[in-house]
Design a protein around this motif. Structure first.
Motif, PDB file in Angstrom:
ATOM      1  N   ASP A 102      62.355  31.352   5.568  1.00  0.00           N
ATOM      2  CA  ASP A 102      62.930  32.093   4.444  1.00  0.00           C
ATOM      3  C   ASP A 102      63.584  31.193   3.394  1.00  0.00           C
ATOM      4  O   ASP A 102      64.355  31.671   2.566  1.00  0.00           O
ATOM      5  CB  ASP A 102      63.930  33.139   4.936  1.00  0.00           C
ATOM      6  CG  ASP A 102      65.097  32.554   5.719  1.00  0.00           C
ATOM      7  OD1 ASP A 102      65.113  31.317   5.931  1.00  0.00           O
ATOM      8  OD2 ASP A 102      65.985  33.320   6.116  1.00  0.00           O
ATOM      9  N   ASP A 119      58.869  35.229   2.125  1.00  0.00           N
ATOM     10  CA  ASP A 119      59.541  34.825   3.367  1.00  0.00           C
ATOM     11  C   ASP A 119      58.670  35.180   4.562  1.00  0.00           C
ATOM     12  O   ASP A 119      57.910  36.154   4.545  1.00  0.00           O
ATOM     13  CB  ASP A 119      60.881  35.560   3.511  1.00  0.00           C
ATOM     14  CG  ASP A 119      61.810  35.339   2.343  1.00  0.00           C
ATOM     15  OD1 ASP A 119      61.664  34.312   1.660  1.00  0.00           O
ATOM     16  OD2 ASP A 119      62.684  36.195   2.119  1.00  0.00           O
ATOM     17  N   SER A 121      59.661  36.601   7.491  1.00  0.00           N
ATOM     18  CA  SER A 121      60.817  37.224   8.124  1.00  0.00           C
ATOM     19  C   SER A 121      60.539  38.689   8.429  1.00  0.00           C
ATOM     20  O   SER A 121      59.597  39.291   7.898  1.00  0.00           O
ATOM     21  CB  SER A 121      62.046  37.124   7.207  1.00  0.00           C
ATOM     22  OG  SER A 121      61.861  37.913   6.043  1.00  0.00           O
ATOM     23  N   GLN A 124      60.930  40.693   5.153  1.00  0.00           N
ATOM     24  CA  GLN A 124      59.791  40.591   4.233  1.00  0.00           C
ATOM     25  C   GLN A 124      58.624  41.431   4.738  1.00  0.00           C
ATOM     26  O   GLN A 124      57.902  42.058   3.944  1.00  0.00           O
ATOM     27  CB  GLN A 124      59.361  39.138   4.085  1.00  0.00           C
ATOM     28  CG  GLN A 124      58.233  38.925   3.087  1.00  0.00           C
ATOM     29  CD  GLN A 124      58.640  39.231   1.667  1.00  0.00           C
ATOM     30  OE1 GLN A 124      59.519  38.573   1.122  1.00  0.00           O
ATOM     31  NE2 GLN A 124      57.999  40.222   1.054  1.00  0.00           N
ATOM     32  N   LEU A 146      63.492  35.489  11.711  1.00  0.00           N
ATOM     33  CA  LEU A 146      62.274  34.882  11.180  1.00  0.00           C
ATOM     34  C   LEU A 146      61.070  35.115  12.081  1.00  0.00           C
ATOM     35  O   LEU A 146      61.192  35.193  13.304  1.00  0.00           O
ATOM     36  CB  LEU A 146      62.491  33.381  11.002  1.00  0.00           C
ATOM     37  CG  LEU A 146      63.627  32.960  10.067  1.00  0.00           C
ATOM     38  CD1 LEU A 146      63.671  31.443   9.946  1.00  0.00           C
ATOM     39  CD2 LEU A 146      63.475  33.604   8.704  1.00  0.00           C
ATOM     40  N   ASP A 178      68.151  30.105   2.226  1.00  0.00           N
ATOM     41  CA  ASP A 178      68.593  31.504   2.126  1.00  0.00           C
ATOM     42  C   ASP A 178      70.085  31.602   1.805  1.00  0.00           C
ATOM     43  O   ASP A 178      70.535  32.580   1.197  1.00  0.00           O
ATOM     44  CB  ASP A 178      68.271  32.270   3.410  1.00  0.00           C
ATOM     45  CG  ASP A 178      69.021  31.749   4.629  1.00  0.00           C
ATOM     46  OD1 ASP A 178      69.201  30.515   4.735  1.00  0.00           O
ATOM     47  OD2 ASP A 178      69.406  32.556   5.485  1.00  0.00           O
TER      48      ASP A 178
END
Length: 299
Positions: A102, A119, A121, A124, A146, A178
């Motif tokens: 990220d 990202d 993640s 996302q 993540l 981030d």
């Protein structure tokens, strides 16, 4: 062309900074070692060190080769060492970029955000599925979960490859962890870029916003940013931004004169006492008088 660049990193509220950065003439990297998963600082430094020694292969080969090597280097540290990474490289007037995790790369043209990396993640993935918006990522409790990071496994599944961008005069980029983008919004990045006369000033404006929101009670945060200039602007007293501003002022003056001829003093009064002042207040509201130490890395 040449690149005016600047980097900054801060440990935030933690005793150790687990972010690492690289800011060279044509290579720019931010890596965020994952705290709570072993040697975060060592992992991010390992990733940046590998990339700094091998990024010459980025344009000649698939970016996956570079990331695969960085992943193997971090994985070999053991102790569940992991790191995110976001990187950009410039060669022959082209801008190539990639990320894992990220940490992000943002690219701007004409002062506006043109594109950014996605990202890897949970949040996302929720955005891609239409379950939440991009803006909601900042406030979601799962934002740090993540799906991909360097060192997770012995082999890295290649992330998305982005098309290289043909650079133009005035283009700009921002690479950050981030801990930075959670506190600085995309619209503010654009506003501060338009105000800035250099990459360092751009970073300073954004870091003031970050400090105002976070009060440094936050995760480690790092930013690397750059502004592309035409070669003929080097060493001259007038930067491309200043030239563009001068042209804009001339055009604005012509428009105001024409407006004055059409509607007279009433409109001119509004422009003087209303329009211009509103714009100034709107921009300055984002700033404060706090000061951050702008070293390349925190002491």
């Amino acid at each position: 062309m040449y690149i005016d660049s600047f980097s900054y990193s801060n440990r935030g509220k933690y005793p150790e900074n687990e972010d690492s950065t690289l800011c060279r003439e044509n290579a720019f990297v931010v890596a965020d070692g994952l705290g709570g998963h072993g040697n975060g600082a060592e992992a991010s430094a390992c990733a940046v060190n590998y990339i700094s020694q091998n990024y010459g292969d980025f344009f000649g080969k698939s970016p996956a080769c570079l990331l695969s090597g960085a992943n193997a280097a971090v994985y070999s540290l053991g102790n569940n060492s992991r790191s995110t990474v976001a990187a950009a490289f410039i060669e022959d007037g082209k801008f190539g970029y990639v990320n894992v995790g990220d940490s992000r790369v943002y690219f701007f043209r004409n002062g506006r955000l043109l594109c950014r990396t996605k990202d890897h993640s949970v949040c996302q993935a929720a955005v891609d599925a239409g379950m939440m918006t991009e803006e909601q990522i900042r406030y979601n409790e799962d934002r740090s979960k993540l799906l991909k990071a360097l060192g997770n496994d012995a082999e890295l599944k290649p992330p998305k490859e982005y098309d290289a961008i043909e650079l133009r005069n005035g283009d700009a980029f921002l690479i950050c962890s981030d801990g930075f983008w959670e506190y600085v919004y995309e619209a503010e990045m654009e506003i501060d870029l338009l105000k800035a006369e250099s990459a360092e000033k751009w970073a300073e404006y954004m870091l003031r916003r970050h400090l105002k929101r976070s009060e440094c009670e936050c995760d480690n945060f790092s930013v690397v940013c750059g502004i592309i200039h035409a070669e003929e602007a080097r060493g001259s007293g007038t930067t491309p931004k200043k030239k563009n501003r001068k042209a804009a002022l001339v055009a604005a003056a012509a428009l105001i004169a024409a407006a004055g001829m059409l509607v007279g003093a009433g409109l001119m009064y509004l422009l003087k006492d209303g329009g211009t002042e509103d714009v100034t207040v709107g921009v300055s509201d984002y700033s404060d008088n706090s000061v951050l130490p702008l070293q390349g890395a925190e002491e």
